[in-house]
Design a protein around this motif. Structure first.
Motif, PDB file in Angstrom:
ATOM      1  N   PRO A 351       4.682 -10.108   1.002  1.00 59.17           N
ATOM      2  CA  PRO A 351       4.905  -8.844   1.707  1.00 59.17           C
ATOM      3  C   PRO A 351       3.733  -7.882   1.646  1.00 59.17           C
ATOM      4  N   ASN A 352       3.041  -7.826   0.524  1.00 58.28           N
ATOM      5  CA  ASN A 352       1.863  -6.957   0.369  1.00 58.28           C
ATOM      6  C   ASN A 352       0.628  -7.852   0.312  1.00 58.28           C
ATOM      7  N   TYR A 353       0.461  -8.640   1.361  1.00 62.99           N
ATOM      8  CA  TYR A 353      -0.403  -9.817   1.370  1.00 62.99           C
ATOM      9  C   TYR A 353      -1.893  -9.507   1.336  1.00 62.99           C
ATOM     10  N   MET A 354      -2.639 -10.526   0.932  1.00 60.33           N
ATOM     11  CA  MET A 354      -4.061 -10.671   1.229  1.00 60.33           C
ATOM     12  C   MET A 354      -4.222 -12.103   1.750  1.00 60.33           C
ATOM     13  N   VAL A 425      -2.072  -7.551  -8.641  1.00 70.02           N
ATOM     14  CA  VAL A 425      -2.015  -6.208  -8.060  1.00 70.02           C
ATOM     15  C   VAL A 425      -3.086  -6.040  -6.983  1.00 70.02           C
ATOM     16  N   LYS A 426      -2.679  -5.503  -5.858  1.00 68.32           N
ATOM     17  CA  LYS A 426      -3.602  -5.273  -4.738  1.00 68.32           C
ATOM     18  C   LYS A 426      -4.549  -4.126  -5.069  1.00 68.32           C
ATOM     19  N   ALA A 431      -6.501  -3.163   0.112  1.00 70.91           N
ATOM     20  CA  ALA A 431      -5.636  -2.357   0.981  1.00 70.91           C
ATOM     21  C   ALA A 431      -6.407  -1.859   2.199  1.00 70.91           C
ATOM     22  N   ALA A 432      -7.692  -1.541   2.014  1.00 66.70           N
ATOM     23  CA  ALA A 432      -8.518  -1.111   3.145  1.00 66.70           C
ATOM     24  C   ALA A 432      -8.721  -2.246   4.144  1.00 66.70           C
ATOM     25  N   LEU A 433      -8.776  -3.494   3.641  1.00 67.67           N
ATOM     26  CA  LEU A 433      -8.981  -4.652   4.516  1.00 67.67           C
ATOM     27  C   LEU A 433      -7.702  -5.080   5.237  1.00 67.67           C
ATOM     28  N   TYR A 434      -6.600  -5.140   4.477  1.00 69.54           N
ATOM     29  CA  TYR A 434      -5.389  -5.763   5.001  1.00 69.54           C
ATOM     30  C   TYR A 434      -4.256  -4.786   5.290  1.00 69.54           C
ATOM     31  N   GLY A 435      -4.403  -3.532   4.867  1.00 68.75           N
ATOM     32  CA  GLY A 435      -3.250  -2.644   4.864  1.00 68.75           C
ATOM     33  C   GLY A 435      -2.431  -2.893   3.612  1.00 68.75           C
ATOM     34  N   GLY A 436      -1.224  -2.369   3.609  1.00 67.21           N
ATOM     35  CA  GLY A 436      -0.380  -2.531   2.444  1.00 67.21           C
ATOM     36  C   GLY A 436      -0.626  -1.446   1.413  1.00 67.21           C
ATOM     37  N   ILE A 437      -0.156  -1.670   0.193  1.00 65.59           N
ATOM     38  CA  ILE A 437      -0.133  -0.626  -0.826  1.00 65.59           C
ATOM     39  C   ILE A 437      -0.994  -1.037  -2.013  1.00 65.59           C
ATOM     40  N   ALA A 438      -2.054  -0.291  -2.238  1.00 68.61           N
ATOM     41  CA  ALA A 438      -2.891  -0.532  -3.410  1.00 68.61           C
ATOM     42  C   ALA A 438      -2.124  -0.164  -4.673  1.00 68.61           C
TER      43      ALA A 438
END
Length: 507
Positions: A351-354, A425-426, A431-438
């Motif tokens: 869900p909070n992928y890379m 952990v992202k 997060a800047a590359l893929y979106g999601g939550i750092a």
């Protein structure tokens, strides 16, 4: 291997709408990725979710896994494959131990986080005991004394006045756990709780070991924090201690399907583990990889290939890569040589992928020298070129042997694959590359009951289903970039060209 007729003995899987099967004209990555739709992949995910809803999970050795095997076999047969099922025995373990405060402030503590049942050399007696918590020379706040100085429960005299039937509550210290538990039993305790002592490094969980011959009552060990929490409501605290587990030999299964065309002396293998953890549906881990692999197999079935493709759904990965290890261990030297490369897909819709690609060239320097077989870097190249062709970011994923590719690289077979993240952990950069939550894990439901179909990121899964399909068909037509084999053969020497990928992508 067992014939597919054996699968009839398994529990019936949930049914979903029949997929659209492949047309003979699928002969390029462009055509295959168009055929492998996210809707088709989600049909398989929905089936896995239905199975988990019915049986509680899809863990190896349990009914939900048997139903998952049934489902995959039925889908493969419907697409025209003649799948095989390989059975193997494994040491099945199921932990059902519990620790709960009944009153006041009812609390259920978490096994493996808050407490552990005993692991005495003489055995772990099963049983349930409910009674009043009775502290035996416990020092709270924990850690107030020097390390290894607490004598709680070490002498029979510590139990003078102990009420028969109570739960003995003791603390780690100067004597062994087994002695504490046996002294408590002799005093009439119906159960035992031992908390850690509380100093730095002596505050977490620890296995209670030692010779406790004669012990018949349930005994557990807690962190110092849980011990203090239990102590805070005494006297008068009522607790339940349960030691319950299953340890036996059970059977799990691998499922295989091989294309009817292509050289069997330079086989492209692609695999994903089919099992979940116990008490979880395992839809991202690893329904995502299993579903994308299944849909790719269905759509590729009628394509005329240069190299045969052998699809694999592994059992008991969550128990320690047992299915893939069993398969590789039982291959002859010639059968190992006939596998040109292996592709692995484990958690490809976090869900909070890379977008992680196994680091086949070890550019991250995380693998020891000689750990990664030659040719793995060229597999990594194909996945990277795929993401670049889509204008998408990607990054190295540690090539550690953590998933089912491990047994393959151990015998020198080049390998690669994809991974969108688990408990890690992202970072802000990701997060800047893929979106999601750092600052949050890639999958907060990793190995948890919440790993349902709602836990999957549809965009990441859609992209990676296409990446999976692209790599499979690329190497099915030409593996020379990986192993130097442009005609049927058995060389594992690395090549150095990306032409095969570009040709397949453009077709």
């Amino acid at each position: 291997m067992l014939s597919v007729a054996m699968v009839g003995a398994f529990a019936a899987a949930a049914l979903v709408a029949a997929p659209a099967y492949a047309a003979p004209s699928i002969n390029s990555a462009k055509k295959l990725t168009k055929a492998v739709t996210i809707e088709g992949v989600y049909e398989h995910l929905e089936a896995f979710q239905d199975i988990a809803d019915t049986y509680g999970d899809r863990a190896a050795g349990r009914p939900g896994y048997a139903a998952s095997v049934d489902y995959v076999v039925e889908e493969l047969e419907g697409a025209g494959y003649d799948p095989t099922v390989q059975a193997f025995d494994f040491d099945y373990f199921e932990e059902n131990s519990e620790l709960a405060r009944i009153s006041p402030l009812p609390t259920n503590y978490v096994n493996n986080d808050d407490f552990l049942r005993n692991a005495f050399d003489s055995g772990s007696p099963k049983g349930t005991a409910t009674g009043t918590l009775y502290p035996v020379d416990v020092n709270v706040p924990a850690g107030a004394l020097p390390p290894n100085s607490n004598s709680s429960g070490c002498e029979p005299g510590d139990f003078i006045g102990f009420p028969v039937g109570a739960i003995a509550f003791m603390q780690r210290g100067t004597c062994g756990f087994a002695l504490k538990a046996l002294n408590a039993q002799a005093a009439g305790a119906s159960g035992v709780i031992i908390m850690n002592e509380g100093q730095p490094g002596r505050d977490g969980l620890l296995n209670m070991i030692g010779d406790a011959t004669g012990l018949t009552i349930p005994a557990v060990f807690t962190t110092s924090a849980v011990g203090e929490d239990l102590y805070s409501t005494s006297p008068g605290t009522i607790v339940t201690v349960t030691v319950d587990y299953e340890a036996e030999t059970r059977t799990a299964y691998n499922v295989f399907a091989q294309t009817s065309t292509g050289s069997t002396e330079n086989v492209v293998m692609a695999g994903a583990h089919l099992d979940s953890v116990q008490d979880g549906p395992g839809i991202n881990d690893n329904g995502s990889g299993s579903a994308a692999l299944l849909e790719t197999a269905i759509q590729l079935q009628k394509t005329k290939l240069n190299n045969a493709v052998r699809f694999a759904w592994w059992g008991a990965e969550e128990e320690g890569l047992l299915g893939s290890e069993y398969y590789v261990e039982n291959l002859s030297d010639e059968e190992i040589e006939d596998i040109g490369l292996y592709l692995n897909f484990d958690m490809i819709g976090s869900p909070n992928y890379m977008f992680g690609v196994y680091d086949g060239d070890n550019s991250g320097g995380t693998a020891p020298e000689g750990f990664i077989p030659p040719g793995s870097a060229e597999i990594e190249d194909v996945f990277e070129m795929f993401y670049e062709s889509r204008g998408l970011p990607y990054q190295d994923s540690e090539f550690s042997g953590r998933s089912d590719y491990g047994p393959f690289i151990a015998v020198g077979i080049p390998a690669g694959g994809l991974f969108t993240g688990a408990e890690g952990v992202k970072t802000p950069e990701e997060a800047a590359l893929y979106g999601g939550i750092a600052g949050e894990s890639y999958d907060q439901c990793y190995h948890e009951p919440c790993d349902t179909i709602d836990n999957v990121n549809a965009f990441a899964l859609d992209v990676n289903a296409d990446a999976l399909a692209t790599a499979v068909i690329t190497f099915a037509y030409d593996s020379s970039t990986v192993n130097g084999v442009s005609t049927p053969g058995k060389s594992h020497g690395a090549g150095n060209s990306g032409d095969a990928f570009m040709n397949r992508l453009a077709g």
